[in-house]
Design a protein around this motif. Structure first.
Motif, PDB file in Angstrom:
ATOM      1  N   SER A 199      -7.531 -22.137 -42.285  1.00 16.76           N
ATOM      2  CA  SER A 199      -6.971 -21.624 -41.053  1.00 16.76           C
ATOM      3  C   SER A 199      -7.095 -20.036 -40.860  1.00 16.76           C
ATOM      4  O   SER A 199      -6.701 -19.660 -40.014  1.00 16.76           O
ATOM      5  CB  SER A 199      -5.453 -22.249 -40.855  1.00 16.76           C
ATOM      6  N   GLU A 200      -7.609 -19.235 -41.925  1.00 19.23           N
ATOM      7  CA  GLU A 200      -7.693 -17.847 -42.106  1.00 19.23           C
ATOM      8  C   GLU A 200      -8.804 -17.688 -40.915  1.00 19.23           C
ATOM      9  O   GLU A 200      -9.751 -18.425 -40.562  1.00 19.23           O
ATOM     10  CB  GLU A 200      -8.107 -17.345 -43.296  1.00 19.23           C
ATOM     11  N   PHE A 201      -8.681 -16.480 -40.234  1.00 16.86           N
ATOM     12  CA  PHE A 201      -9.728 -16.020 -39.648  1.00 16.86           C
ATOM     13  C   PHE A 201     -11.096 -15.790 -39.948  1.00 16.86           C
ATOM     14  O   PHE A 201     -11.222 -15.035 -41.010  1.00 16.86           O
ATOM     15  CB  PHE A 201      -9.202 -14.689 -38.548  1.00 16.86           C
ATOM     16  N   ARG A 250     -16.694 -18.361 -36.866  1.00 19.00           N
ATOM     17  CA  ARG A 250     -16.561 -19.492 -36.497  1.00 19.00           C
ATOM     18  C   ARG A 250     -15.135 -19.512 -35.794  1.00 19.00           C
ATOM     19  O   ARG A 250     -14.432 -18.422 -35.690  1.00 19.00           O
ATOM     20  CB  ARG A 250     -16.235 -20.468 -37.705  1.00 19.00           C
ATOM     21  N   THR A 251     -15.179 -20.476 -34.679  1.00 16.53           N
ATOM     22  CA  THR A 251     -14.066 -20.329 -33.785  1.00 16.53           C
ATOM     23  C   THR A 251     -12.923 -21.444 -34.292  1.00 16.53           C
ATOM     24  O   THR A 251     -13.205 -22.227 -34.958  1.00 16.53           O
ATOM     25  CB  THR A 251     -14.634 -21.131 -32.294  1.00 16.53           C
ATOM     26  N   GLN A 252     -11.678 -20.839 -34.417  1.00 19.26           N
ATOM     27  CA  GLN A 252     -10.607 -21.698 -34.881  1.00 19.26           C
ATOM     28  C   GLN A 252      -9.937 -22.650 -33.593  1.00 19.26           C
ATOM     29  O   GLN A 252     -10.191 -22.265 -32.387  1.00 19.26           O
ATOM     30  CB  GLN A 252      -9.391 -20.799 -35.139  1.00 19.26           C
ATOM     31  N   GLN A 253      -9.472 -23.637 -33.981  1.00 18.55           N
ATOM     32  CA  GLN A 253      -9.178 -24.713 -33.042  1.00 18.55           C
ATOM     33  C   GLN A 253      -7.823 -25.235 -33.490  1.00 18.55           C
ATOM     34  O   GLN A 253      -7.291 -25.138 -34.608  1.00 18.55           O
ATOM     35  CB  GLN A 253      -9.897 -25.949 -32.989  1.00 18.55           C
ATOM     36  N   ILE A 254      -6.957 -25.555 -32.335  1.00 19.16           N
ATOM     37  CA  ILE A 254      -5.790 -26.215 -32.668  1.00 19.16           C
ATOM     38  C   ILE A 254      -5.869 -27.560 -32.357  1.00 19.16           C
ATOM     39  O   ILE A 254      -6.472 -27.958 -31.326  1.00 19.16           O
ATOM     40  CB  ILE A 254      -4.716 -25.691 -31.567  1.00 19.16           C
ATOM     41  N   GLY A 282      -3.411 -25.474 -37.640  1.00 22.70           N
ATOM     42  CA  GLY A 282      -2.707 -26.776 -37.165  1.00 22.70           C
ATOM     43  C   GLY A 282      -2.348 -26.588 -35.804  1.00 22.70           C
ATOM     44  O   GLY A 282      -3.140 -25.980 -34.888  1.00 22.70           O
ATOM     45  N   VAL A 283      -1.138 -26.857 -35.430  1.00 29.25           N
ATOM     46  CA  VAL A 283      -0.509 -26.591 -34.297  1.00 29.25           C
ATOM     47  C   VAL A 283       0.607 -25.333 -34.416  1.00 29.25           C
ATOM     48  O   VAL A 283       1.165 -24.854 -33.276  1.00 29.25           O
ATOM     49  CB  VAL A 283       0.294 -27.735 -33.562  1.00 29.25           C
TER      50      VAL A 283
END
Length: 153
Positions: free
Chosen positions: A5-7, A11-15, A100-101
């Motif tokens: 989950s680190e930046f 790549r693009t992070q998603q929830i 995650g959320v």
């Protein structure tokens, strides 16, 4: 946060939201199909969506002159001069880390001179958290950084 989950700039992070309830196949067609479809699949938010929501909420607070640090505002001025005045405005000044959320937010802003810093930053934090959590995301932390003060000319 785990390493996933680190930046990562590449790549693009998603929830991701899991389905609310187990889907029960309808016995017939019609309205039942629509009701059951709401419980099938996951919902994904891109990191940029969360940043846009937070940036819009922060801009709405009286006393906030601009979002972003010195470098971001400098590049925005350059883009304005070459006719690209809307590039990067939507998320400038806000960064989100997604797990995650759960979200950690950082808002960097420039205040108008004469404002009470604690009042403005408290209102920014409150509006940002409210705006983002309206979408079903849990904000664990919202850090507000005052980068500059806009002096009257």
């Amino acid at each position: 946060m785990n390493d996933e989950s680190e930046f990562h700039a590449d790549r693009t992070q998603q929830i991701s939201f899991a389905a609310v309830a187990q889907a029960v196949p309808p016995q017939s067609g019609g309205a039942e199909v629509i009701e059951v479809a709401a419980y099938r699949g996951d919902t994904h938010f891109e990191r940029e969506v969360i940043e846009k929501l937070a940036a819009a909420a922060a801009r709405s607070v009286p006393g906030v002159a601009e979002l972003g640090g010195d470098v971001a505002r400098f590049f925005n001025t350059v883009l304005d001069k070459v006719g690209l005045d809307k590039v990067g405005d939507a998320t400038r000044g806000v960064s989100a880390k997604v797990d995650g959320v759960e979200v950690d937010l950082t808002v960097v802003l420039c205040l108008r001179a004469g404002e009470v810093v604690s009042e403005v930053t408290t209102e920014v934090r409150s509006r940002v958290i409210e705006a983002v959590e309206r979408y079903g995301v849990q904000v664990n932390n919202c850090t507000v950084k005052v980068d500059d003060i806009l002096m009257p000319e």
